[in-house]
Scaffold this motif. Structure first.
Motif, PDB file in Angstrom:
ATOM      1  N   GLY A 138       0.813  -1.216   0.000  1.00 34.81           N
ATOM      2  CA  GLY A 138       0.000   0.000   0.000  1.00 34.81           C
ATOM      3  C   GLY A 138       0.837   1.253   0.000  1.00 34.81           C
ATOM      4  O   GLY A 138       0.557   2.205  -0.741  1.00 34.81           O
ATOM      5  N   PHE A 139       1.909   1.287   0.822  1.00 36.13           N
ATOM      6  CA  PHE A 139       2.770   2.466   0.876  1.00 36.13           C
ATOM      7  C   PHE A 139       3.478   2.693  -0.451  1.00 36.13           C
ATOM      8  O   PHE A 139       3.554   3.838  -0.934  1.00 36.13           O
ATOM      9  CB  PHE A 139       3.799   2.305   2.002  1.00 36.13           C
ATOM     10  N   VAL A 140       4.003   1.627  -1.041  1.00 34.30           N
ATOM     11  CA  VAL A 140       4.744   1.768  -2.305  1.00 34.30           C
ATOM     12  C   VAL A 140       3.821   2.290  -3.406  1.00 34.30           C
ATOM     13  O   VAL A 140       4.143   3.245  -4.130  1.00 34.30           O
ATOM     14  CB  VAL A 140       5.366   0.419  -2.704  1.00 34.30           C
ATOM     15  N   TRP A 141       2.637   1.687  -3.532  1.00 37.33           N
ATOM     16  CA  TRP A 141       1.725   2.116  -4.593  1.00 37.33           C
ATOM     17  C   TRP A 141       1.126   3.485  -4.320  1.00 37.33           C
ATOM     18  O   TRP A 141       0.748   4.207  -5.250  1.00 37.33           O
ATOM     19  CB  TRP A 141       0.631   1.071  -4.788  1.00 37.33           C
ATOM     20  N   PHE A 142       1.024   3.843  -3.039  1.00 34.04           N
ATOM     21  CA  PHE A 142       0.552   5.193  -2.713  1.00 34.04           C
ATOM     22  C   PHE A 142       1.498   6.234  -3.308  1.00 34.04           C
ATOM     23  O   PHE A 142       1.048   7.241  -3.883  1.00 34.04           O
ATOM     24  CB  PHE A 142       0.471   5.359  -1.189  1.00 34.04           C
ATOM     25  N   TRP A 143       2.795   5.991  -3.216  1.00 35.30           N
ATOM     26  CA  TRP A 143       3.756   6.946  -3.788  1.00 35.30           C
ATOM     27  C   TRP A 143       3.792   6.824  -5.305  1.00 35.30           C
ATOM     28  O   TRP A 143       4.001   7.820  -6.004  1.00 35.30           O
ATOM     29  CB  TRP A 143       5.144   6.703  -3.192  1.00 35.30           C
ATOM     30  N   PHE A 144       3.591   5.618  -5.828  1.00 32.65           N
ATOM     31  CA  PHE A 144       3.532   5.474  -7.288  1.00 32.65           C
ATOM     32  C   PHE A 144       2.379   6.283  -7.880  1.00 32.65           C
ATOM     33  O   PHE A 144       2.482   6.806  -8.994  1.00 32.65           O
ATOM     34  CB  PHE A 144       3.345   4.000  -7.663  1.00 32.65           C
ATOM     35  N   PHE A 145       1.279   6.394  -7.135  1.00 26.39           N
ATOM     36  CA  PHE A 145       0.086   7.069  -7.652  1.00 26.39           C
ATOM     37  C   PHE A 145       0.052   8.559  -7.307  1.00 26.39           C
ATOM     38  O   PHE A 145      -0.976   9.206  -7.522  1.00 26.39           O
ATOM     39  CB  PHE A 145      -1.190   6.417  -7.112  1.00 26.39           C
ATOM     40  N   GLN A 146       1.122   9.105  -6.785  1.00 27.86           N
ATOM     41  CA  GLN A 146       1.136  10.542  -6.493  1.00 27.86           C
ATOM     42  C   GLN A 146       0.956  11.330  -7.797  1.00 27.86           C
ATOM     43  O   GLN A 146       1.639  11.058  -8.796  1.00 27.86           O
ATOM     44  CB  GLN A 146       2.445  10.934  -5.827  1.00 27.86           C
ATOM     45  N   SER A 170     -11.868  11.683  -6.355  1.00 25.02           N
ATOM     46  CA  SER A 170     -12.982  10.812  -5.946  1.00 25.02           C
ATOM     47  C   SER A 170     -13.387   9.858  -7.064  1.00 25.02           C
ATOM     48  O   SER A 170     -14.022   8.832  -6.795  1.00 25.02           O
ATOM     49  CB  SER A 170     -14.183  11.668  -5.522  1.00 25.02           C
ATOM     50  N   SER A 171     -13.042  10.181  -8.320  1.00 22.32           N
ATOM     51  CA  SER A 171     -13.385   9.307  -9.442  1.00 22.32           C
ATOM     52  C   SER A 171     -12.339   8.227  -9.682  1.00 22.32           C
ATOM     53  O   SER A 171     -12.673   7.125 -10.139  1.00 22.32           O
ATOM     54  CB  SER A 171     -13.552  10.138 -10.722  1.00 22.32           C
ATOM     55  N   TRP A 172     -11.066   8.520  -9.388  1.00 22.16           N
ATOM     56  CA  TRP A 172      -9.993   7.591  -9.717  1.00 22.16           C
ATOM     57  C   TRP A 172      -9.431   6.854  -8.502  1.00 22.16           C
ATOM     58  O   TRP A 172      -8.622   5.933  -8.664  1.00 22.16           O
ATOM     59  CB  TRP A 172      -8.863   8.347 -10.409  1.00 22.16           C
ATOM     60  N   ALA A 173      -9.807   7.248  -7.301  1.00 23.02           N
ATOM     61  CA  ALA A 173      -9.229   6.608  -6.113  1.00 23.02           C
ATOM     62  C   ALA A 173      -9.596   5.123  -6.040  1.00 23.02           C
ATOM     63  O   ALA A 173      -8.733   4.265  -5.827  1.00 23.02           O
ATOM     64  CB  ALA A 173      -9.696   7.340  -4.858  1.00 23.02           C
ATOM     65  N   MET A 174     -10.872   4.806  -6.241  1.00 24.24           N
ATOM     66  CA  MET A 174     -11.272   3.399  -6.165  1.00 24.24           C
ATOM     67  C   MET A 174     -10.664   2.562  -7.297  1.00 24.24           C
ATOM     68  O   MET A 174     -10.155   1.458  -7.047  1.00 24.24           O
ATOM     69  CB  MET A 174     -12.793   3.281  -6.159  1.00 24.24           C
ATOM     70  N   PRO A 175     -10.678   3.040  -8.579  1.00 22.02           N
ATOM     71  CA  PRO A 175      -9.977   2.257  -9.609  1.00 22.02           C
ATOM     72  C   PRO A 175      -8.507   2.032  -9.287  1.00 22.02           C
ATOM     73  O   PRO A 175      -7.959   0.967  -9.607  1.00 22.02           O
ATOM     74  CB  PRO A 175     -10.162   3.121 -10.867  1.00 22.02           C
ATOM     75  N   ALA A 176      -7.841   3.036  -8.664  1.00 21.72           N
ATOM     76  CA  ALA A 176      -6.428   2.847  -8.308  1.00 21.72           C
ATOM     77  C   ALA A 176      -6.272   1.728  -7.283  1.00 21.72           C
ATOM     78  O   ALA A 176      -5.389   0.868  -7.410  1.00 21.72           O
ATOM     79  CB  ALA A 176      -5.860   4.164  -7.765  1.00 21.72           C
ATOM     80  N   VAL A 180      -4.330  -2.054  -7.752  1.00 18.24           N
ATOM     81  CA  VAL A 180      -3.327  -2.595  -6.830  1.00 18.24           C
ATOM     82  C   VAL A 180      -3.799  -3.933  -6.260  1.00 18.24           C
ATOM     83  O   VAL A 180      -3.019  -4.891  -6.140  1.00 18.24           O
ATOM     84  CB  VAL A 180      -3.044  -1.597  -5.692  1.00 18.24           C
ATOM     85  N   SER A 181      -5.070  -4.013  -5.916  1.00 12.30           N
ATOM     86  CA  SER A 181      -5.610  -5.263  -5.367  1.00 12.30           C
ATOM     87  C   SER A 181      -5.496  -6.404  -6.382  1.00 12.30           C
ATOM     88  O   SER A 181      -5.132  -7.532  -6.020  1.00 12.30           O
ATOM     89  CB  SER A 181      -7.074  -5.047  -4.968  1.00 12.30           C
ATOM     90  N   VAL A 182      -5.800  -6.114  -7.646  1.00 15.40           N
ATOM     91  CA  VAL A 182      -5.696  -7.147  -8.686  1.00 15.40           C
ATOM     92  C   VAL A 182      -4.240  -7.549  -8.873  1.00 15.40           C
ATOM     93  O   VAL A 182      -3.918  -8.739  -8.958  1.00 15.40           O
ATOM     94  CB  VAL A 182      -6.300  -6.628 -10.005  1.00 15.40           C
ATOM     95  N   TRP A 183      -3.345  -6.559  -8.935  1.00 18.89           N
ATOM     96  CA  TRP A 183      -1.916  -6.852  -9.094  1.00 18.89           C
ATOM     97  C   TRP A 183      -1.416  -7.731  -7.947  1.00 18.89           C
ATOM     98  O   TRP A 183      -0.656  -8.677  -8.168  1.00 18.89           O
ATOM     99  CB  TRP A 183      -1.133  -5.544  -9.132  1.00 18.89           C
ATOM    100  N   GLN A 184      -1.863  -7.437  -6.736  1.00 19.52           N
ATOM    101  CA  GLN A 184      -1.395  -8.222  -5.595  1.00 19.52           C
ATOM    102  C   GLN A 184      -2.019  -9.615  -5.567  1.00 19.52           C
ATOM    103  O   GLN A 184      -1.385 -10.587  -5.142  1.00 19.52           O
ATOM    104  CB  GLN A 184      -1.751  -7.495  -4.286  1.00 19.52           C
TER     105      GLN A 184
END
Length: 310
Positions: A138-146, A170-176, A180-184
């Motif tokens: 979560g931390f790594v992808w949080f910075w990737f999505f900055q 609010s439109s892209w947060a859930m797809p992001a 990540v969930s699918v990748w994991q």
């Protein structure tokens, strides 16, 4: 007469010895499993019982609980708009994650089942995220999505695409979070389906080739039907898992922006530990249990229509 009496005495002694030996064996067995039994009772059954009782009370977890009957359950549907919103967000997350995770997992399983060079490395690489700590991911992808200096938008800019705000939108947060969930999670269905592919009988595929069936026809009419028991298992386990998603949401978005990514379990966490509404959170947990149990039962009943067992 004396001989008969001695034989009876020896028989009685032997029966008593056998009973003592069985009692010792039973006692030894109970001693071995007692730590597990105590752990299950203390950390599973007892909390479940406490949660059941707490769901009928107004309790903050510290003061004495006040019995309120079913008021917590009725309040969810009448006084708490966030309850329905988080439920919808969870359904959205589940319906988007499960097809992508199982579909990509199937493709990877088909590729990894082929005798290609370095296949062991690819199997390990695809499965590694599944066993990696979700907080670190979560931390790594949080910075990737900055949006300003993140890796994702940097790569998009290289091809002339302006990236969105991702976790700040609010439109892209859930797809992001879903990406990540699918990748994991793709490593888990890949391993399950790969095991299924390796157990399929070769005779059916040889017969298909002799009948002139191409690769696509063999996949559609032989491979996929024979894998349906594995698909059923994945649907049930993936539904239970995605409906209880929490770690990625907590680390990447904390339910925001607004309540765009606030899912059901995160709402339970907020009520219990941020707002001190332990009784209400317990009632929400039991509603979640009923939903998961009902959908799992429905999946099990519908399996007769599409699952094939060899």
């Amino acid at each position: 007469m004396a001989t008969i009496t001695m034989a009876r005495d020896r028989g009685t002694v032997q029966v008593a010895d056998v009973r003592r030996a069985r009692r010792r064996q039973n006692l030894t067995g109970w001693l071995f499993i007692s730590p597990i039994v105590i752990g299950v009772v203390a950390f599973q059954f007892f909390p479940i019982l406490v949660s059941m009782v707490a769901s009928l009370t107004d309790w903050n977890g510290i003061a004495a609980p006040k019995f309120v009957g079913l008021r917590n359950f009725t309040s969810m549907f009448t006084d708490d708009p966030l309850f329905l919103q988080t439920f919808r967000n969870t359904v959205y997350f589940t319906l988007a994650s499960i097809p992508l995770t199982i579909g990509i997992g199937l493709v990877l399983a088909l590729l990894c089942a082929r005798p290609i060079r370095g296949v062991a490395f690819f199997r390990t690489a695809y499965f590694a995220p599944y066993v990696t700590n979700v907080v670190a991911i979560g931390f790594v992808w949080f910075w990737f999505f900055q949006p300003d200096n993140g890796v994702i938008n940097g790569l998009l800019q290289q091809v002339g695409i302006g990236g969105p705000q991702w976790v700040s939108s609010s439109s892209w947060a859930m797809p992001a979070v879903i990406m990540v969930s699918v990748w994991q999670g793709i490593g888990y269905p890949m391993i399950i389906l790969l095991a299924g592919l390796q157990g399929l009988p070769n005779e059916l595929f040889e017969s298909g080739k002799l009948d002139g069936a191409g690769a696509w026809q063999r996949l559609r009419f032989i491979t996929l039907p024979l894998l349906t028991p594995h698909f059923l298992f994945l649907l049930i386990t993936q539904f239970i898992s995605t409906f209880q998603v929490f770690g990625l949401i907590y680390v990447m978005t904390k339910g925001g922006p607004g309540h765009a990514t606030s899912v059901y379990i995160y709402n339970i966490y907020q009520n219990a530990f941020s707002y001190g509404k332990v009784g209400y959170a317990s009632a929400m947990s039991w509603v979640l249990f009923v939903v998961i149990a009902a959908v799992t039962y429905l999946q099990w009943k519908l399996q007769k229509r599409w699952v094939f067992y060899t």
